[in-house]
Write a protein that holds these residues in place. Structure first.
Motif, PDB file in Angstrom:
ATOM      1  N   GLU A 223     -19.556   3.129   3.179  1.00  8.48           N
ATOM      2  CA  GLU A 223     -20.323   3.967   4.091  1.00  8.48           C
ATOM      3  C   GLU A 223     -20.138   5.456   3.835  1.00  8.48           C
ATOM      4  N   THR A 224     -19.007   5.843   3.228  1.00 12.58           N
ATOM      5  CA  THR A 224     -18.755   7.270   3.023  1.00 12.58           C
ATOM      6  C   THR A 224     -18.686   7.658   1.554  1.00 12.58           C
ATOM      7  N   GLY A 225     -18.535   6.688   0.660  1.00 12.84           N
ATOM      8  CA  GLY A 225     -18.389   6.994  -0.757  1.00 12.84           C
ATOM      9  C   GLY A 225     -16.971   7.341  -1.154  1.00 12.84           C
ATOM     10  N   ILE A 226     -16.025   7.348  -0.209  1.00 14.25           N
ATOM     11  CA  ILE A 226     -14.626   7.688  -0.472  1.00 14.25           C
ATOM     12  C   ILE A 226     -13.758   6.498  -0.114  1.00 14.25           C
ATOM     13  N   GLU A 227     -12.935   6.056  -1.051  1.00 15.22           N
ATOM     14  CA  GLU A 227     -12.027   4.946  -0.772  1.00 15.22           C
ATOM     15  C   GLU A 227     -10.645   5.493  -0.444  1.00 15.22           C
ATOM     16  N   PRO A 228     -10.111   5.249   0.753  1.00  9.22           N
ATOM     17  CA  PRO A 228      -8.833   5.840   1.170  1.00  9.22           C
ATOM     18  C   PRO A 228      -7.632   5.106   0.570  1.00  9.22           C
ATOM     19  N   VAL A 229      -7.472   5.198  -0.728  1.00  5.87           N
ATOM     20  CA  VAL A 229      -6.369   4.502  -1.390  1.00  5.87           C
ATOM     21  C   VAL A 229      -5.030   5.079  -0.968  1.00  5.87           C
ATOM     22  N   SER A 230      -4.926   6.418  -0.956  1.00  7.08           N
ATOM     23  CA  SER A 230      -3.643   7.054  -0.633  1.00  7.08           C
ATOM     24  C   SER A 230      -3.197   6.714   0.782  1.00  7.08           C
ATOM     25  N   GLY A 231      -4.085   6.911   1.762  1.00  8.05           N
ATOM     26  CA  GLY A 231      -3.694   6.669   3.146  1.00  8.05           C
ATOM     27  C   GLY A 231      -3.280   5.237   3.399  1.00  8.05           C
ATOM     28  N   THR A 232      -4.092   4.286   2.954  1.00  7.36           N
ATOM     29  CA  THR A 232      -3.769   2.883   3.191  1.00  7.36           C
ATOM     30  C   THR A 232      -2.534   2.444   2.403  1.00  7.36           C
ATOM     31  N   SER A 233      -2.354   2.969   1.192  1.00 10.67           N
ATOM     32  CA  SER A 233      -1.181   2.586   0.392  1.00 10.67           C
ATOM     33  C   SER A 233       0.109   3.070   1.033  1.00 10.67           C
ATOM     34  N   PHE A 234       0.100   4.275   1.589  1.00  8.79           N
ATOM     35  CA  PHE A 234       1.312   4.766   2.246  1.00  8.79           C
ATOM     36  C   PHE A 234       1.584   4.009   3.547  1.00  8.79           C
ATOM     37  N   ILE A 235       0.541   3.561   4.211  1.00  4.10           N
ATOM     38  CA  ILE A 235       0.744   2.712   5.390  1.00  4.10           C
ATOM     39  C   ILE A 235       1.459   1.430   4.989  1.00  4.10           C
ATOM     40  N   VAL A 236       1.014   0.818   3.891  1.00  8.28           N
ATOM     41  CA  VAL A 236       1.648  -0.410   3.405  1.00  8.28           C
ATOM     42  C   VAL A 236       3.086  -0.140   2.984  1.00  8.28           C
ATOM     43  N   LEU A 237       3.323   0.991   2.282  1.00  2.73           N
ATOM     44  CA  LEU A 237       4.686   1.321   1.844  1.00  2.73           C
ATOM     45  C   LEU A 237       5.614   1.477   3.048  1.00  2.73           C
ATOM     46  N   LEU A 238       5.184   2.233   4.049  1.00  4.94           N
ATOM     47  CA  LEU A 238       6.008   2.420   5.242  1.00  4.94           C
ATOM     48  C   LEU A 238       6.242   1.100   5.963  1.00  4.94           C
ATOM     49  N   MET A 239       5.228   0.251   6.007  1.00  6.50           N
ATOM     50  CA  MET A 239       5.354  -1.039   6.668  1.00  6.50           C
ATOM     51  C   MET A 239       6.375  -1.923   5.942  1.00  6.50           C
ATOM     52  N   LEU A 240       6.265  -2.000   4.617  1.00  6.70           N
ATOM     53  CA  LEU A 240       7.179  -2.848   3.846  1.00  6.70           C
ATOM     54  C   LEU A 240       8.609  -2.316   3.890  1.00  6.70           C
ATOM     55  N   LEU A 241       8.781  -0.995   3.705  1.00  6.09           N
ATOM     56  CA  LEU A 241      10.131  -0.437   3.759  1.00  6.09           C
ATOM     57  C   LEU A 241      10.726  -0.594   5.155  1.00  6.09           C
ATOM     58  N   GLY A 242       9.895  -0.415   6.185  1.00  2.00           N
ATOM     59  CA  GLY A 242      10.403  -0.590   7.538  1.00  2.00           C
ATOM     60  C   GLY A 242      10.899  -1.996   7.793  1.00  2.00           C
ATOM     61  N   VAL A 243      10.180  -2.984   7.282  1.00  3.46           N
ATOM     62  CA  VAL A 243      10.583  -4.378   7.472  1.00  3.46           C
ATOM     63  C   VAL A 243      11.840  -4.697   6.677  1.00  3.46           C
ATOM     64  N   PHE A 244      11.837  -4.363   5.384  1.00  6.65           N
ATOM     65  CA  PHE A 244      12.928  -4.803   4.514  1.00  6.65           C
ATOM     66  C   PHE A 244      14.208  -3.999   4.712  1.00  6.65           C
ATOM     67  N   LEU A 245      14.123  -2.691   4.983  1.00  6.83           N
ATOM     68  CA  LEU A 245      15.330  -1.884   5.167  1.00  6.83           C
ATOM     69  C   LEU A 245      15.994  -2.158   6.514  1.00  6.83           C
ATOM     70  N   LEU A 253      19.115  -8.978   1.551  1.00  6.89           N
ATOM     71  CA  LEU A 253      18.635  -8.028   0.554  1.00  6.89           C
ATOM     72  C   LEU A 253      19.582  -6.845   0.460  1.00  6.89           C
ATOM     73  N   SER A 254      19.815  -6.374  -0.759  1.00  2.02           N
ATOM     74  CA  SER A 254      20.495  -5.102  -0.947  1.00  2.02           C
ATOM     75  C   SER A 254      19.471  -3.983  -0.767  1.00  2.02           C
ATOM     76  N   THR A 255      19.966  -2.742  -0.666  1.00  2.00           N
ATOM     77  CA  THR A 255      19.047  -1.611  -0.525  1.00  2.00           C
ATOM     78  C   THR A 255      18.118  -1.516  -1.721  1.00  2.00           C
ATOM     79  N   GLN A 256      18.666  -1.762  -2.907  1.00  2.00           N
ATOM     80  CA  GLN A 256      17.845  -1.710  -4.120  1.00  2.00           C
ATOM     81  C   GLN A 256      16.752  -2.778  -4.095  1.00  2.00           C
ATOM     82  N   ASP A 257      17.098  -3.982  -3.671  1.00  2.00           N
ATOM     83  CA  ASP A 257      16.100  -5.058  -3.609  1.00  2.00           C
ATOM     84  C   ASP A 257      15.028  -4.761  -2.563  1.00  2.00           C
TER      85      ASP A 257
END
Length: 507
Positions: A223-245, A253-257
């Motif tokens: 609808e806009t011609g712009i794909e929000p890769v950065s915004g959605t990817s950082f949401i996923v990163l924060l979500m995954l790190l929040g769960v695993f850490l 899991l270790s911190t590295q894992d």
């Protein structure tokens, strides 16, 4: 590192000041503090692709994209040096005032300020601009889930038409793919040494984010011609790190894992929605020339397997080269993910600078709609972004002084229709040159990477024989690739034949 007089075999300590000591930048000292180039510098790199990108964008858009670089290098870098801002030094595990690196001799403090302070602000700006840009588009995907439900019910769909065959690819394959992907990830990560529970949580979170947030990203792009890769990817990163850490003990899991799973999941998600955006572009172009969505999907799916194999091979090769220190890649997005992971996992880095960048990116996104581009520009240096601005100014100047008078003359002589047609053809010819600049630089970069890798396999890359072999390999590689391209275009009827466009289309 060599001593200041250039004598070999006299090692120096690997402090930040020494890293940049021999790079030829202006050195800062108290006696030369009046010199503006002790706080920043200006240069132009030979990057035809950046000039071509600027030519496509014109002055205004090129300036907005370069705004981050201009703010970073001509405002933030001087401030960091002038106010003797403390920066985090990994060697001493402490914050050190930046001017202390100039004690005992000059040091290019602008480079230290850029790499250790400004880039942190840039990363925050990338995240802030991306997330705020996604928030601005909330109206676009408010009804996304109801639309998905409607699509699966088959309302308004024409997947199969009697007498004509398949028109659209059946949507029922999506749940099948989700199930296969879920089981495959569970098995792969369990066999790889992670606990069953950790693998289960990883597969569940990744499936949900990839298919749900991916649907939002594709809807926004459509609808806009712009794909929000950065915004959605950082949401996923924060979500995954929040769960695993926060559940390391439960998930064994270790911190590295935990960081590894977060980065792998974000990579998979970012790659998936980037491919989704590419597919949307393919659909638009293919539908314009009469192809069916079914055949477009079939072609894309068939290309995924060989593409994944080649992509994985290249990724393994580049990661090994990076780990060995043989190459250095700018990669703003990847470094942003890495910095975020280090800050949250190791509690290292300056959270205040990150927050400042986040707010700055939000403001620029609100004011110009280019918050992510602003952050990316701030992450890069002046020589690699200034050619883009030069390209934009060059196009505006050329259009005003050369193109406009010519088109005006044609308009007076042959009319508006002929003038506009001529204008389009002239602009198209310049775009072809710009596209050639983009392709040529990418092509040369690929060749250089291949030949540089070959150099690492040579025991003693020196002497006349090696140089002759290098030149023969370079010429031979170009001839082989050029011949392949010529045969491909000849077979398609683009060059080397007498066929007209209609005849080519019929074949």
């Amino acid at each position: 590192f060599q001593a200041e007089d250039g004598i070999r075999d006299q090692p120096r300590s690997r402090g930040l000041g020494d890293v940049y000591k021999r790079q030829g930048y202006t050195n800062w000292t108290e006696s030369t503090a009046w010199n503006p180039f002790a706080y920043t510098y200006v240069g132009i790199a030979l990057t035809p692709s950046m000039f071509a990108i600027g030519w496509f964008m014109k002055t205004r858009v090129a300036f907005l994209v370069n705004l981050g670089t201009l703010v970073g290098w001509f405002f933030l870098v001087p401030l960091v040096v002038w106010f003797n801002f403390p920066i985090y030094d990994a060697m001493s595990q402490s914050n050190v005032p930046i001017q202390s690196y100039a004690s005992g001799g000059g040091a290019p403090l602008q480079m230290i300020a850029f790499s250790n302070s400004v880039r942190t602000i840039a990363i925050g700006s990338i995240v802030g601009g991306g997330m705020f840009g996604l928030a601005k588009m909330y109206k676009t995907f408010l009804n996304i889930f109801s639309d998905i439900g409607t699509a699966f019910k088959g309302e308004g769909s024409q997947e199969y038409m009697e007498g004509k065959g398949w028109y659209e690819w059946p949507l029922k394959h999506i749940p099948i793919f989700m199930g296969v992907t879920f089981v495959a990830m569970l098995l792969i990560f369990t066999v790889g040494g992670f606990s069953v529970l950790a693998s289960l949580v990883f597969a569940t979170v990744l499936i949900m984010t990839t298919f749900l947030l991916g649907a939002i990203a594709v809807r926004v792009m459509g609808e806009t011609g712009i794909e929000p890769v950065s915004g959605t990817s950082f949401i996923v990163l924060l979500m995954l790190l929040g769960v695993f850490l926060n559940a390391q003990d439960l998930l064994q899991l270790s911190t590295q894992d935990a960081v590894l799973l977060g980065l792998v999941g974000t990579t998979v998600f970012g790659s998936a929605i980037s491919m989704s955006g590419t597919v949307i572009g393919d659909y638009k172009n293919s539908l314009y020339i009469g192809n069916r969505p079914y055949h477009i999907s079939k072609g894309n799916i068939m290309g995924v397997v060989p593409g994944a194999i080649i992509g994985a091979g290249v990724a393994i090769f580049l990661s090994k080269q990076l780990a060995d220190g043989n190459i250095s890649l700018m990669a703003p997005q990847a470094n942003a993910f890495a910095t975020f992971s280090v800050i949250f996992a190791e509690r290292q880095g300056n959270l205040y600078l990150l927050a400042l960048g986040f707010l700055l990116g939000m403001f620029v996104e609100w004011a110009t709609g280019m918050g992510t581009s602003f952050g990316l520009g701030m992450y890069l240096d002046v020589p690699h972004t200034l050619p883009m601005l030069i390209g934009g100014v060059a196009r505006d100047s050329w259009e005003e002084k050369k193109l406009k008078p010519r088109i005006d003359a044609i308009k007076e002589k042959e009319g508006t229709t002929a003038a506009e047609k001529k204008r389009a053809l002239i602009l198209l010819s310049t775009f072809m040159v710009a596209a050639g600049l983009l392709t040529g630089e990418a092509f040369f970069g690929t060749e250089s990477s291949i030949l540089s890798f070959i150099d690492t396999l040579v025991p003693n890359p020196d002497g006349a024989g090696w140089y002759i072999g290098r030149m023969v390999s370079f010429v031979g590689l170009n001839l082989a690739i050029g011949g392949g391209i010529y045969l491909l275009f000849k077979r398609a009827g683009v060059i080397g034949g007498e066929k007209t466009v209609d005849a080519v289309l019929e074949n």
